[in-house]
Design a protein around this motif. Structure first.
Motif, short mmCIF file in Angstrom:
data_model
loop_
_atom_site.label_atom_id
_atom_site.label_comp_id
_atom_site.label_asym_id
_atom_site.label_seq_id
_atom_site.Cartn_x
_atom_site.Cartn_y
_atom_site.Cartn_z
N ILE A 161 39.90 33.41 33.90
CA ILE A 161 41.29 33.05 34.20
C ILE A 161 41.99 32.75 32.88
O ILE A 161 41.47 32.00 32.06
CB ILE A 161 41.37 31.84 35.17
N MET A 220 42.29 36.86 36.20
CA MET A 220 43.54 36.38 36.81
C MET A 220 44.39 35.79 35.69
O MET A 220 43.88 35.04 34.86
CB MET A 220 43.21 35.29 37.84
N LEU A 278 43.72 41.10 38.53
CA LEU A 278 44.28 40.91 39.87
C LEU A 278 45.60 41.68 39.92
O LEU A 278 46.48 41.44 39.08
CB LEU A 278 44.49 39.41 40.10
N ASN A 337 50.93 38.99 43.15
CA ASN A 337 49.85 38.10 42.66
C ASN A 337 50.16 37.42 41.34
O ASN A 337 49.27 36.83 40.74
CB ASN A 337 48.55 38.90 42.50
N GLU A 338 51.38 37.53 40.86
CA GLU A 338 51.69 36.91 39.57
C GLU A 338 52.05 35.44 39.77
O GLU A 338 52.94 35.12 40.53
CB GLU A 338 52.84 37.65 38.90
N LYS A 342 46.69 32.64 45.79
CA LYS A 342 46.35 33.63 44.76
C LYS A 342 44.93 33.42 44.24
O LYS A 342 44.25 34.39 43.87
CB LYS A 342 47.36 33.58 43.60
N PHE A 378 41.89 36.07 44.11
CA PHE A 378 41.04 36.26 42.93
C PHE A 378 39.56 36.14 43.31
O PHE A 378 38.73 36.94 42.85
CB PHE A 378 41.42 35.24 41.84
#
Ligand code: FMN
Length: 182
Positions: free
Chosen positions: A70, A104, A136, A141-142, A171, A175
């Motif tokens: 991440i 992500m 992702l 998904n942002e 989200k 992920f």
């Protein structure tokens, strides 16, 4: 699920670092999140890439072993901070530890646009031949957190904005599904 986290701000009171701490606590039991020490990485030097300093080896090994990564980063001058780009440049060479790695990307900023320009650059970087991460997908998904000063608690530093937290929960589940696909 072992997740290495890269935070693009070195600032002690960074909103992005606070977001890491919020997520580490909120998703414990689902995600085992550890923070990569990108501050200690030297500047990328191609002369050193085949036998880099131990801190670089450790950083790359942590990414190689992780189930996913991440990236939580501010936007600096419409792009990603140099310290984050430097870490990604090390990771992109020789053993190319990001190839196929689920990633992500999240960003928090004081500005209104929630790091959107930095995120777009980041997605390009993550798609480059030396990185080729499994990002992702962007559609919906942002996670772009604008006006961060209104969404984090002054006392605890944690993200407290309920709408943002429930969006983030959603989200993170997406992920986790991506990581499970391998
Ligand atoms: C060098 C620098 C460049 C910045 N450029 C941008 C920018 O392009 N877009 C933006 O929204 N905020 C920009 N900011 C403001 C950051 O959003 C703000 O400083 C934020 O708190 C940084 O994240 P952090 O709290 O995690 O350190 C910039 C800040 C700095 C220090």
């Amino acid at each position: 699920m072992n997740i290495v986290t890269l935070v693009g701000s070195l600032r002690k009171d960074s909103y992005n670092l606070q977001l890491f701490k919020t997520m580490e606590e909120r998703y414990q039991g689902k995600l085992n999140m550890t923070l990569a020490d990108i501050r200690s990485l030297p500047y990328f030097d191609q002369d050193e890439e085949n036998n880099p300093p131990q801190v670089v080896k450790d950083f790359k090994e942590a990414i190689a072993k992780a189930d996913g990564v991440i990236i939580i980063t501010p936007e600096y001058n419409w792009s990603v901070p140099g310290v984050l780009k430097n870490a990604l440049d090390w990771a992109s060479r020789v053993d190319k530890v990001f190839i196929g790695k689920p990633v992500m990307a999240i960003g928090a900023t004081l500005g209104m646009l929630g790091t959107v320009r930095a995120q777009m650059h980041l997605r390009e970087i993550l798609s480059s031949p030396g990185i080729q991460a499994k990002i992702l997908p962007p559609g919906g998904n942002e996670v772009l957190i604008g006006s961060a000063n209104q969404k984090f608690d002054d006392q605890t530093g944690k993200l407290v904005d309920e709408g943002t937290l429930s969006f983030l929960d959603n989200k993170v589940e997406a992920f986790i599904d991506l990581v499970k696909l391998g």
